[in-house]
Design a protein around this motif. Sequence first.
Motif, PDB file in Angstrom:
ATOM      1  N   GLN A 273     -18.694 -96.908 -17.131  1.00 25.51           N
ATOM      2  CA  GLN A 273     -17.552 -96.645 -16.276  1.00 25.51           C
ATOM      3  C   GLN A 273     -17.184 -95.167 -16.252  1.00 25.51           C
ATOM      4  OE1 GLN A 273     -13.741 -98.055 -18.474  1.00 25.51           O
ATOM      5  NE2 GLN A 273     -15.411 -99.320 -19.217  1.00 25.51           N
ATOM      6  N   ASN A 274     -17.662 -94.382 -17.235  1.00 24.94           N
ATOM      7  CA  ASN A 274     -17.338 -92.957 -17.274  1.00 24.94           C
ATOM      8  C   ASN A 274     -18.348 -92.173 -16.460  1.00 24.94           C
ATOM      9  OD1 ASN A 274     -15.231 -93.450 -19.115  1.00 24.94           O
ATOM     10  ND2 ASN A 274     -16.719 -93.564 -20.780  1.00 24.94           N
ATOM     11  N   LEU A 275     -18.227 -92.219 -15.149  1.00 24.55           N
ATOM     12  CA  LEU A 275     -19.208 -91.565 -14.283  1.00 24.55           C
ATOM     13  C   LEU A 275     -19.171 -90.064 -14.421  1.00 24.55           C
ATOM     14  CD1 LEU A 275     -18.860 -93.694 -11.058  1.00 24.55           C
ATOM     15  CD2 LEU A 275     -20.419 -93.940 -12.956  1.00 24.55           C
ATOM     16  N   CYS A 276     -17.984 -89.507 -14.503  1.00 28.35           N
ATOM     17  CA  CYS A 276     -17.802 -88.072 -14.689  1.00 28.35           C
ATOM     18  C   CYS A 276     -16.574 -87.875 -15.561  1.00 28.35           C
ATOM     19  CB  CYS A 276     -17.606 -87.350 -13.356  1.00 28.35           C
ATOM     20  SG  CYS A 276     -19.033 -87.411 -12.290  1.00 28.35           S
ATOM     21  N   ASN A 277     -16.459 -86.738 -16.199  1.00 25.86           N
ATOM     22  CA  ASN A 277     -15.338 -86.551 -17.101  1.00 25.86           C
ATOM     23  C   ASN A 277     -14.017 -86.385 -16.378  1.00 25.86           C
ATOM     24  OD1 ASN A 277     -15.690 -84.077 -15.995  1.00 25.86           O
ATOM     25  ND2 ASN A 277     -16.157 -82.994 -17.890  1.00 25.86           N
ATOM     26  N   PHE A 278     -14.041 -86.297 -15.045  1.00 22.29           N
ATOM     27  CA  PHE A 278     -12.788 -86.138 -14.312  1.00 22.29           C
ATOM     28  C   PHE A 278     -12.448 -87.367 -13.486  1.00 22.29           C
ATOM     29  CE2 PHE A 278     -15.135 -85.674 -10.452  1.00 22.29           C
ATOM     30  CZ  PHE A 278     -16.268 -84.984 -10.802  1.00 22.29           C
ATOM     31  N   THR A 279     -13.209 -88.447 -13.601  1.00 24.60           N
ATOM     32  CA  THR A 279     -12.946 -89.623 -12.780  1.00 24.60           C
ATOM     33  C   THR A 279     -11.787 -90.422 -13.324  1.00 24.60           C
ATOM     34  OG1 THR A 279     -14.599 -90.861 -14.028  1.00 24.60           O
ATOM     35  CG2 THR A 279     -15.308 -89.881 -11.961  1.00 24.60           C
ATOM     36  N   ASN A 280     -11.177 -91.219 -12.445  1.00 23.28           N
ATOM     37  CA  ASN A 280     -10.023 -92.026 -12.789  1.00 23.28           C
ATOM     38  C   ASN A 280     -10.496 -93.399 -13.247  1.00 23.28           C
ATOM     39  OD1 ASN A 280      -7.752 -93.663 -12.805  1.00 23.28           O
ATOM     40  ND2 ASN A 280      -6.812 -92.579 -11.094  1.00 23.28           N
ATOM     41  N   SER A 281     -10.217 -93.750 -14.502  1.00 25.60           N
ATOM     42  CA  SER A 281     -10.688 -95.021 -15.032  1.00 25.60           C
ATOM     43  C   SER A 281     -10.106 -96.201 -14.275  1.00 25.60           C
ATOM     44  CB  SER A 281     -10.320 -95.134 -16.514  1.00 25.60           C
ATOM     45  OG  SER A 281      -8.919 -95.069 -16.689  1.00 25.60           O
ATOM     46  N   GLU A 282      -8.914 -96.024 -13.699  1.00 24.23           N
ATOM     47  CA  GLU A 282      -8.297 -97.100 -12.929  1.00 24.23           C
ATOM     48  C   GLU A 282      -9.116 -97.407 -11.689  1.00 24.23           C
ATOM     49  OE1 GLU A 282      -4.124 -98.062 -10.553  1.00 24.23           O
ATOM     50  OE2 GLU A 282      -4.334 -96.246 -11.757  1.00 24.23           O
ATOM     51  N   GLN A 283      -9.773 -96.377 -11.135  1.00 24.53           N
ATOM     52  CA  GLN A 283     -10.559 -96.555  -9.919  1.00 24.53           C
ATOM     53  C   GLN A 283     -11.910 -97.194 -10.225  1.00 24.53           C
ATOM     54  OE1 GLN A 283      -9.612 -96.149  -6.921  1.00 24.53           O
ATOM     55  NE2 GLN A 283      -7.707 -95.024  -7.167  1.00 24.53           N
ATOM     56  N   TYR A 284     -12.475 -96.881 -11.394  1.00 24.32           N
ATOM     57  CA  TYR A 284     -13.812 -97.367 -11.692  1.00 24.32           C
ATOM     58  C   TYR A 284     -13.780 -98.645 -12.523  1.00 24.32           C
ATOM     59  CZ  TYR A 284     -15.453 -93.014  -9.811  1.00 24.32           C
ATOM     60  OH  TYR A 284     -15.707 -91.976  -8.962  1.00 24.32           O
ATOM     61  N   GLY A 285     -13.145 -98.613 -13.685  1.00 25.09           N
ATOM     62  CA  GLY A 285     -12.981 -99.802 -14.499  1.00 25.09           C
ATOM     63  C   GLY A 285     -14.298-100.365 -15.007  1.00 25.09           C
ATOM     64  N   ASN A 286     -14.220-101.546 -15.586  1.00 23.57           N
ATOM     65  CA  ASN A 286     -15.395-102.201 -16.136  1.00 23.57           C
ATOM     66  C   ASN A 286     -16.256-102.785 -15.024  1.00 23.57           C
ATOM     67  OD1 ASN A 286     -16.660-104.943 -17.120  1.00 23.57           O
ATOM     68  ND2 ASN A 286     -16.477-103.617 -18.905  1.00 23.57           N
ATOM     69  N   ILE A 287     -17.549-102.541 -15.076  1.00 17.54           N
ATOM     70  CA  ILE A 287     -18.460-102.966 -14.015  1.00 17.54           C
ATOM     71  C   ILE A 287     -18.432-104.479 -13.832  1.00 17.54           C
ATOM     72  CG2 ILE A 287     -20.911-103.264 -13.483  1.00 17.54           C
ATOM     73  CD1 ILE A 287     -21.391-100.476 -14.229  1.00 17.54           C
ATOM     74  N   GLU A 288     -18.505-105.215 -14.933  1.00 18.10           N
ATOM     75  CA  GLU A 288     -18.561-106.669 -14.820  1.00 18.10           C
ATOM     76  C   GLU A 288     -17.301-107.218 -14.151  1.00 18.10           C
ATOM     77  OE1 GLU A 288     -20.043-110.367 -17.465  1.00 18.10           O
ATOM     78  OE2 GLU A 288     -18.864-108.848 -18.480  1.00 18.10           O
ATOM     79  N   GLN A 289     -16.124-106.696 -14.524  1.00 17.60           N
ATOM     80  CA  GLN A 289     -14.881-107.152 -13.916  1.00 17.60           C
ATOM     81  C   GLN A 289     -14.860-106.840 -12.430  1.00 17.60           C
ATOM     82  OE1 GLN A 289     -11.813-105.263 -16.206  1.00 17.60           O
ATOM     83  NE2 GLN A 289     -12.153-106.539 -18.013  1.00 17.60           N
TER      84      GLN A 289
ATOM     85  N   ARG B 230     -18.663 -96.362  -3.368  1.00 17.59           N
ATOM     86  CA  ARG B 230     -17.695 -97.426  -3.126  1.00 17.59           C
ATOM     87  C   ARG B 230     -16.271 -96.908  -3.278  1.00 17.59           C
ATOM     88  NH1 ARG B 230     -17.366-102.855  -6.669  1.00 17.59           N
ATOM     89  NH2 ARG B 230     -16.111-101.484  -7.965  1.00 17.59           N
ATOM     90  N   ARG B 231     -16.077 -96.003  -4.197  1.00 12.25           N
ATOM     91  CA  ARG B 231     -14.738 -95.397  -4.341  1.00 12.25           C
ATOM     92  C   ARG B 231     -14.332 -94.703  -3.055  1.00 12.25           C
ATOM     93  NH1 ARG B 231     -10.478 -93.032  -6.467  1.00 12.25           N
ATOM     94  NH2 ARG B 231     -10.310 -90.790  -6.763  1.00 12.25           N
ATOM     95  N   LEU B 232     -15.243 -93.934  -2.457  1.00 13.08           N
ATOM     96  CA  LEU B 232     -14.950 -93.228  -1.217  1.00 13.08           C
ATOM     97  C   LEU B 232     -14.628 -94.208  -0.097  1.00 13.08           C
ATOM     98  CD1 LEU B 232     -14.838 -90.638   0.503  1.00 13.08           C
ATOM     99  CD2 LEU B 232     -17.315 -90.857   0.822  1.00 13.08           C
ATOM    100  N   TRP B 233     -15.441 -95.256   0.039  1.00 11.55           N
ATOM    101  CA  TRP B 233     -15.232 -96.206   1.132  1.00 11.55           C
ATOM    102  C   TRP B 233     -14.002 -97.081   0.903  1.00 11.55           C
ATOM    103  CZ3 TRP B 233     -17.971 -96.867   5.759  1.00 11.55           C
ATOM    104  CH2 TRP B 233     -18.981 -95.919   5.963  1.00 11.55           C
ATOM    105  N   THR B 234     -13.607 -97.255  -0.348  1.00 14.83           N
ATOM    106  CA  THR B 234     -12.353 -97.949  -0.626  1.00 14.83           C
ATOM    107  C   THR B 234     -11.174 -97.118  -0.147  1.00 14.83           C
ATOM    108  OG1 THR B 234     -13.304 -99.076  -2.559  1.00 14.83           O
ATOM    109  CG2 THR B 234     -10.908 -98.937  -2.453  1.00 14.83           C
ATOM    110  N   ILE B 235     -11.285 -95.798  -0.289  1.00 14.82           N
ATOM    111  CA  ILE B 235     -10.239 -94.904   0.216  1.00 14.82           C
ATOM    112  C   ILE B 235     -10.185 -94.979   1.737  1.00 14.82           C
ATOM    113  CG2 ILE B 235      -9.512 -92.492   0.410  1.00 14.82           C
ATOM    114  CD1 ILE B 235      -9.043 -93.691  -2.337  1.00 14.82           C
ATOM    115  N   TYR B 236     -11.346 -95.046   2.386  1.00 20.84           N
ATOM    116  CA  TYR B 236     -11.370 -95.222   3.841  1.00 20.84           C
ATOM    117  C   TYR B 236     -10.576 -96.471   4.232  1.00 20.84           C
ATOM    118  CZ  TYR B 236     -15.296 -91.877   4.288  1.00 20.84           C
ATOM    119  OH  TYR B 236     -16.093 -90.770   4.281  1.00 20.84           O
ATOM    120  N   LEU B 237     -10.848 -97.566   3.523  1.00 17.58           N
ATOM    121  CA  LEU B 237     -10.189 -98.827   3.853  1.00 17.58           C
ATOM    122  C   LEU B 237      -8.689 -98.748   3.605  1.00 17.58           C
ATOM    123  CD1 LEU B 237     -10.503-101.783   4.735  1.00 17.58           C
ATOM    124  CD2 LEU B 237     -10.809-102.380   2.326  1.00 17.58           C
TER     125      LEU B 237
END
Length: 263
Positions: A13-29, A119-126
């Motif tokens: 879930q830690n894609l980059c050191n500046f990403t928001n954990s709330e946006q990414y979260g656990n993959i399985e969930q 997916r984060r980007l396209w979620t923002i679009y939505l």
Amino acid sequence: MMTTYNNKTKSIQNLCNFTNSEQYGNIEQQVQAQNSTYSKPMEENIRLKELNQSSTMKNIQEEIKKIPQYLTLENKSFQIVIDQALSMIITMKTRNNQRKKLQDIALLVYKMKLILMYRRLWTIYLKSGMGQLINQSKIQCNYPVDVKIWPEEVKNILSSREINKRNEHKICSQFVKCCLRKFNDQLEQYHMKWHKETDHFHGYTYQILQLFENYMKQYLRPLCLKIEHKIEVLHYDYHIQAIKHEYNRHNPNEYQVSTDQLD
């Protein structure tokens, strides 16, 4: 296994050191929750299939499917990482013929990271198109921030389609939800394959996953920064469009409109 499933997954879930954990979260969930979020009415199948063939989505899919040069077995830097991973496997017997398997696991991690970023980007679009981009409880504005505003990026992708003011919201929402479903399906596919590969890889540890992630971080950082920049611009543009919407709602007279155009 030398590590639990939760230990293996928590680092992804830690894609980059500046990403928001709330946006990414656990993959399985996310895999379990997101698949039911964008349900697909049967009558939209033909339209959504057509929209999903856009050049933008094709380019993203090509990027996800290709093997980057820095993850090839011929790359000297990646060879060093593989050697470090092999050194973590206890017995020499288990090290034999494992280089290709480790590469395959690293590629699955890479693909999941790419999908999560897009997916984060396209979620923002939505969220922008559905009027849910701005959290009213966290920011005080003297204009509505629940206006449904589709980003220009989305409308430009669909510029060749039959879109007008009357059907714009429906077409854009169908298209973006279709793309998000595509990302979710791929994420589930790669996640299941990654889970299977690591479960059957004797000696695979959480430390090996960390090793791969630390190696990829330097190469994925430019894309992370690019997407984060796009998201910041989307928020900025949304506020501008929301202000314009509120201004036009008050029916400005011809003099006010002409003055604004001069400005």
